[in-house]
Scaffold this active site. Structure first.
Site, mmCIF file in Angstrom:
data_model
loop_
_atom_site.group_PDB
_atom_site.id
_atom_site.type_symbol
_atom_site.label_atom_id
_atom_site.label_comp_id
_atom_site.label_asym_id
_atom_site.label_seq_id
_atom_site.Cartn_x
_atom_site.Cartn_y
_atom_site.Cartn_z
ATOM 1 N N ARG A 223 0.866 -1.183 0.000
ATOM 2 C CA ARG A 223 0.000 0.000 0.000
ATOM 3 C C ARG A 223 0.903 1.234 0.000
ATOM 4 N NH1 ARG A 223 -3.822 -2.687 -1.488
ATOM 5 N NH2 ARG A 223 -5.692 -3.108 -0.282
ATOM 6 N N HIS A 271 -2.154 0.589 -9.568
ATOM 7 C CA HIS A 271 -2.775 -0.357 -8.624
ATOM 8 C C HIS A 271 -3.512 -1.479 -9.383
ATOM 9 C CE1 HIS A 271 -4.352 -0.714 -4.239
ATOM 10 N NE2 HIS A 271 -4.391 -1.884 -4.825
#
Ligand code: GLV
Length: 308
Positions: A223, A271
């Site tokens: 992340r 992502h």
């Protein structure tokens, strides 16, 4: 009995088809939909709605449609509500593909050859075998272990780090914060696959990046907030890090003014390293619903105290 789905509506259409086919007894609704809130027993979310307890008084299980549950504020949930994160074969396979692409590319100096190409420079570099390359994975959950398995098959020397000690055949494992610098010292290529928790936020800062061997490379598929981006930029500029492949950033999308976009040693993807695959995910969700009612442990049950 209703399953309410609150995530990407397009992918939700496929979930709806699969529920209709495999679990016709469960009413499947895509948020906001017209579900009777009292009938909602299962909620599948990326970002949960607020006031869950008041809205859905009969909710039994909260499913994350993603592997990461960092969008979920556990303190806002009823204490006894089980939260399950997505561990399904499709998401594991996608992550293995992405990390192998990234590690092989870094191992074979592809970012350098890309730069050479831009300069019309025909310049072979020495080729080192995979057995001479050390690859370390931060985070030894389902994803980290699946990635390590394939890296070992390709002949890399593999290392792993996790907050708690692990034993993985063929991989040297380190456990706990005290052993993190020692682990990092073994990583020519570092892969971050950690969950985002208060303990892992900002973990990859200048002190930790300095523990890597000089000229190491980074693959960031955890992340964005794990990494202190300005410390990475300094480490790239000083040569401490030779290249970084980042699939996650802070914020997302990355701001247009962010220097990461244009840094010659950064490769960015939006992502996409892995995505939950509805076909295999619905099987796991239905299996978990069965397990829940049978009193058996659910796959991917989150330990709220640990945060993953
Ligand atoms: C994607 O980032 C996920 O957590 O599944």
């Amino acid at each position: 009995m209703t399953f309410l789905y609150k995530a990407d509506p397009q992918r939700g259409e496929r979930w709806a088809e699969l529920f209709a086919e495999k679990a016709p007894d469960i009413d499947f609704h895509i948020w906001p939909g017209k579900a009777d809130p009292d009938k909602v027993r299962y909620l599948g979310v990326w970002e949960p709605p607020d006031r869950i307890a008041e809205r859905f008084p009969n909710l039994e299980v909260l499913f994350s449609v993603a592997a990461g549950v960092d969008k979920i504020d556990f303190s806002a949930l009823p204490a006894g509500l089980p939260v399950v994160r997505m561990i399904e074969p499709g998401i594991v396979a996608g992550m293995v593909e992405y990390v192998l692409w990234a590690v092989l590319g870094l191992h074979r100096d592809m970012p350098t050859y890309r730069r050479f190409q831009e300069e019309r420079l025909w310049k072979p570099l020495p080729l080192s075998p995979a057995g001479g390359r050390r690859v370390g994975v931060l985070g030894l959950g389902e994803l980290g272990r699946a990635v390590l398995r394939q890296l070992r098959t390709l002949g890399f020397q593999t290392f792993g780090w996790s907050r708690a000690p692990h034993v993985i055949e063929g991989t040297m494992c380190f456990g706990g914060r005290d052993h993190l610098p020692d682990f990092l010292a073994h990583c020519d290529i570092l892969v971050c696959l950690l969950p985002l928790t208060t303990e892992t936020t900002g973990l990859l800062d200048k002190n930790m990046l300095a523990c890597l061997p000089r000229g190491a490379a980074l693959v960031q598929v955890g992340r964005g907030p794990h990494l202190v981006a300005e410390d990475l930029l300094s480490a790239l500029d000083s040569g401490q890090i030779r290249d970084a492949i980042l699939d996650v950033t802070e914020p997302e999308p990355l701001l247009p003014s962010d220097p990461l976009w244009v840094h010659p040693r950064v490769t960015l993807t939006p992502h996409i390293a892995s995505m939950t695959q509805p076909d295999s995910a619905v099987d796991v969700v239905l299996e978990n619903i069965r397990r829940f009612h049978a009193g058996e442990p659910m796959i991917g049950l989150v330990d709220k105290a640990k945060g993953y």
